[in-house]
Scaffold this active site. Structure first.
Site, short mmCIF file in Angstrom:
data_model
loop_
_atom_site.label_atom_id
_atom_site.label_comp_id
_atom_site.label_asym_id
_atom_site.label_seq_id
_atom_site.Cartn_x
_atom_site.Cartn_y
_atom_site.Cartn_z
N CYS A 1 0.81 -1.22 0.00
CA CYS A 1 0.00 0.00 0.00
C CYS A 1 0.84 1.27 0.00
CB CYS A 1 -0.99 0.00 1.16
SG CYS A 1 -0.23 -0.22 2.78
N HIS B 1 -1.63 0.38 7.29
CA HIS B 1 -2.23 0.61 5.97
C HIS B 1 -1.94 2.05 5.60
CE1 HIS B 1 -4.59 -0.41 2.55
NE2 HIS B 1 -5.55 0.49 2.80
N ASP C 1 -8.03 4.70 -1.89
CA ASP C 1 -7.56 3.45 -1.28
C ASP C 1 -7.76 2.35 -2.30
OD1 ASP C 1 -7.03 1.15 0.18
OD2 ASP C 1 -8.46 1.58 1.79
#
Length: 171
Positions: free
Chosen positions: A25, A78, A94
């Site tokens: 991520c 994250h 996202d």
């Protein structure tokens, strides 16, 4: 008669056209920032890499692609991208969510974060925001955190070379 507000124009291509590698991520967000800088559509200073974690490295997020039903995914951390827009609404990018891309901030915070009140204290999240221009200058990764004790990849790495910056090298 007042004219309706212009619709929000996403700062990046549709999700399938974005550079994406599952479980990377922080690099996915770096690539989004790189794209935004190259397009000059919005000021880069309106964007933030948002790191979500806690001392125990156990943070629950709902509405994630790797989740099942209404159960959260518990990540060690994250990273998402926040657009603090000059308009009325802010947006979250996202690539790991099943929510819209981009997603209005209000929707994302309710659907993906939920409230800390209902969580055990060890799952309470801490957030760190880094302005996108600074993130592009200072983030680097040799991806070693994604290898196990035997040096094997826990998850396949991105196909592009490791991200390295002149200011930092590898972190």
């Amino acid at each position: 008669m007042a004219r309706p507000a212009a619709a929000y124009e996403p700062a990046v291509p549709a999700r399938p056209a974005c550079a994406y590698t599952s479980c990377y991520c922080e690099e996915n967000v770096w690539k989004l920032c790189e794209y935004i800088r190259s397009q000059d559509q919005y000021p880069l200073e309106e964007f933030y890499a948002v790191f979500i974690s806690n001392d125990r490295r156990m943070i629950p997020l709902w509405k994630q692609k790797s989740g099942h039903g209404d159960e959260p995914v518990v990540w060690d951390y994250h990273v998402i991208l926040l657009h603090v827009s000059s308009r009325e609404q802010n947006f979250i990018y996202d690539l790991d969510t099943v929510l819209p891309f981009p997603c209005p901030f209000d929707m994302y915070s309710v659907e993906a974060f939920r409230l800390d009140e209902g969580l055990r204290p060890e799952f309470h999240r801490k957030i760190r925001m880094i302005r996108a221009d600074l993130y592009l200058k200072t983030f680097a990764s040799d991806r070693s955190h994604m290898k196990d004790a035997n040096g094997k990849w826990q998850k396949p790495p991105p196909s592009y070379p490791c991200i390295e910056t002149a200011a930092v090298g590898f972190s």
